[in-house]
Design a protein around this motif. Structure first.
Motif, mmCIF file in Angstrom:
data_model
loop_
_atom_site.group_PDB
_atom_site.id
_atom_site.type_symbol
_atom_site.label_atom_id
_atom_site.label_comp_id
_atom_site.label_asym_id
_atom_site.label_seq_id
_atom_site.Cartn_x
_atom_site.Cartn_y
_atom_site.Cartn_z
ATOM 1 N N THR A 24 0.828 -1.210 0.000
ATOM 2 C CA THR A 24 0.000 0.000 0.000
ATOM 3 C C THR A 24 0.862 1.260 0.000
ATOM 4 N N VAL A 25 1.810 1.321 0.930
ATOM 5 C CA VAL A 25 2.674 2.499 1.027
ATOM 6 C C VAL A 25 3.532 2.628 -0.230
ATOM 7 N N GLY A 26 4.083 1.526 -0.703
ATOM 8 C CA GLY A 26 4.897 1.563 -1.916
ATOM 9 C C GLY A 26 4.103 1.994 -3.131
ATOM 10 N N GLY A 27 2.886 1.512 -3.236
ATOM 11 C CA GLY A 27 2.033 1.887 -4.367
ATOM 12 C C GLY A 27 1.670 3.358 -4.362
ATOM 13 N N LEU A 28 1.312 3.872 -3.188
ATOM 14 C CA LEU A 28 0.963 5.294 -3.088
ATOM 15 C C LEU A 28 2.176 6.171 -3.371
ATOM 16 N N GLY A 29 3.300 5.814 -2.773
ATOM 17 C CA GLY A 29 4.520 6.586 -3.000
ATOM 18 C C GLY A 29 4.988 6.519 -4.439
ATOM 19 N N GLY A 30 4.934 5.336 -5.018
ATOM 20 C CA GLY A 30 5.338 5.177 -6.410
ATOM 21 C C GLY A 30 4.429 5.925 -7.371
ATOM 22 N N ALA A 31 3.139 5.892 -7.100
ATOM 23 C CA ALA A 31 2.192 6.609 -7.964
ATOM 24 C C ALA A 31 2.413 8.117 -7.876
ATOM 25 N N ALA A 32 2.597 8.620 -6.652
ATOM 26 C CA ALA A 32 2.837 10.059 -6.481
ATOM 27 C C ALA A 32 4.147 10.466 -7.151
ATOM 28 N N GLY A 33 5.178 9.659 -6.938
ATOM 29 C CA GLY A 33 6.471 9.967 -7.552
ATOM 30 C C GLY A 33 6.422 9.877 -9.064
ATOM 31 N N GLY A 34 5.746 8.883 -9.582
ATOM 32 C CA GLY A 34 5.623 8.724 -11.029
ATOM 33 C C GLY A 34 4.858 9.858 -11.669
ATOM 34 N N ALA A 35 3.780 10.292 -11.024
ATOM 35 C CA ALA A 35 2.988 11.410 -11.555
ATOM 36 C C ALA A 35 3.784 12.706 -11.494
ATOM 37 N N ALA A 36 4.477 12.932 -10.374
ATOM 38 C CA ALA A 36 5.265 14.158 -10.231
ATOM 39 C C ALA A 36 6.396 14.205 -11.255
ATOM 40 N N THR A 37 7.050 13.074 -11.453
ATOM 41 C CA THR A 37 8.123 13.021 -12.440
ATOM 42 C C THR A 37 7.581 13.266 -13.837
ATOM 43 N N ALA A 38 6.435 12.675 -14.142
ATOM 44 C CA ALA A 38 5.839 12.856 -15.466
ATOM 45 C C ALA A 38 5.417 14.305 -15.690
ATOM 46 N N ILE A 39 4.899 14.938 -14.649
ATOM 47 C CA ILE A 39 4.484 16.338 -14.786
ATOM 48 C C ILE A 39 5.707 17.243 -14.912
ATOM 49 N N ALA A 40 6.725 17.004 -14.085
ATOM 50 C CA ALA A 40 7.926 17.826 -14.133
ATOM 51 C C ALA A 40 8.633 17.687 -15.473
ATOM 52 N N GLY A 41 8.662 16.495 -15.995
ATOM 53 C CA GLY A 41 9.297 16.277 -17.289
ATOM 54 C C GLY A 41 8.272 16.105 -18.380
ATOM 55 N N GLY A 42 7.067 16.607 -18.139
ATOM 56 C CA GLY A 42 5.927 16.372 -19.023
ATOM 57 C C GLY A 42 5.959 17.125 -20.330
#
Length: 115
Positions: A24-42
């Motif tokens: 659960t924690v890994g999924g939430l953290g990974g999703a937030a990190g993945g979205a933030a990375t995609a937006i920053a480098g979007g």
């Protein structure tokens, strides 16, 4: 299958609290990190969306860039979440096996580890 060290029953439940929490924690953290990375480098998603929206003129370019950025963020969140769930479950499984009492006797309620 383990047996209860207290009453020797084989009616045992495996709790897996660490694995569940880690996933659960890994999924939430990974999703937030993945979205933030995609937006920053979007820029790539935004540029692709703008290129497709160019057929609609200036409004199409803006809308296409927005949709492309959102799509990139969603894809990043899905990819990051998948990796996070997997990594968290692996860590949680190790915690279940080595730290927590991962088994519960359904007869006498005793919790124990398989060691």
């Amino acid at each position: 299958m383990p047996t209860c060290p207290k009453c020797h029953s084989t009616n045992i439940d495996k709790l897996n609290y660490g694995k569940r929490a880690g996933a659960t924690v890994g999924g939430l953290g990974g999703a937030a990190g993945g979205a933030a990375t995609a937006i920053a480098g979007g820029a790539a998603g935004g540029k692709a969306g703008a290129a497709l929206g160019a057929f609609g003129g200036p409004v199409g370019i803006a809308a296409g860039a927005t949709v492309g950025t959102i799509a990139g963020a969603i894809a990043g969140a899905l990819a990051g979440g998948t990796v996070g769930v997997t990594a968290g479950a692996v860590v949680g499984r190790a915690i279940d096996e080595h730290i927590l009492d991962n088994y519960k006797c359904m007869e006498c309620e005793h919790k124990f580890n398989e060691e």
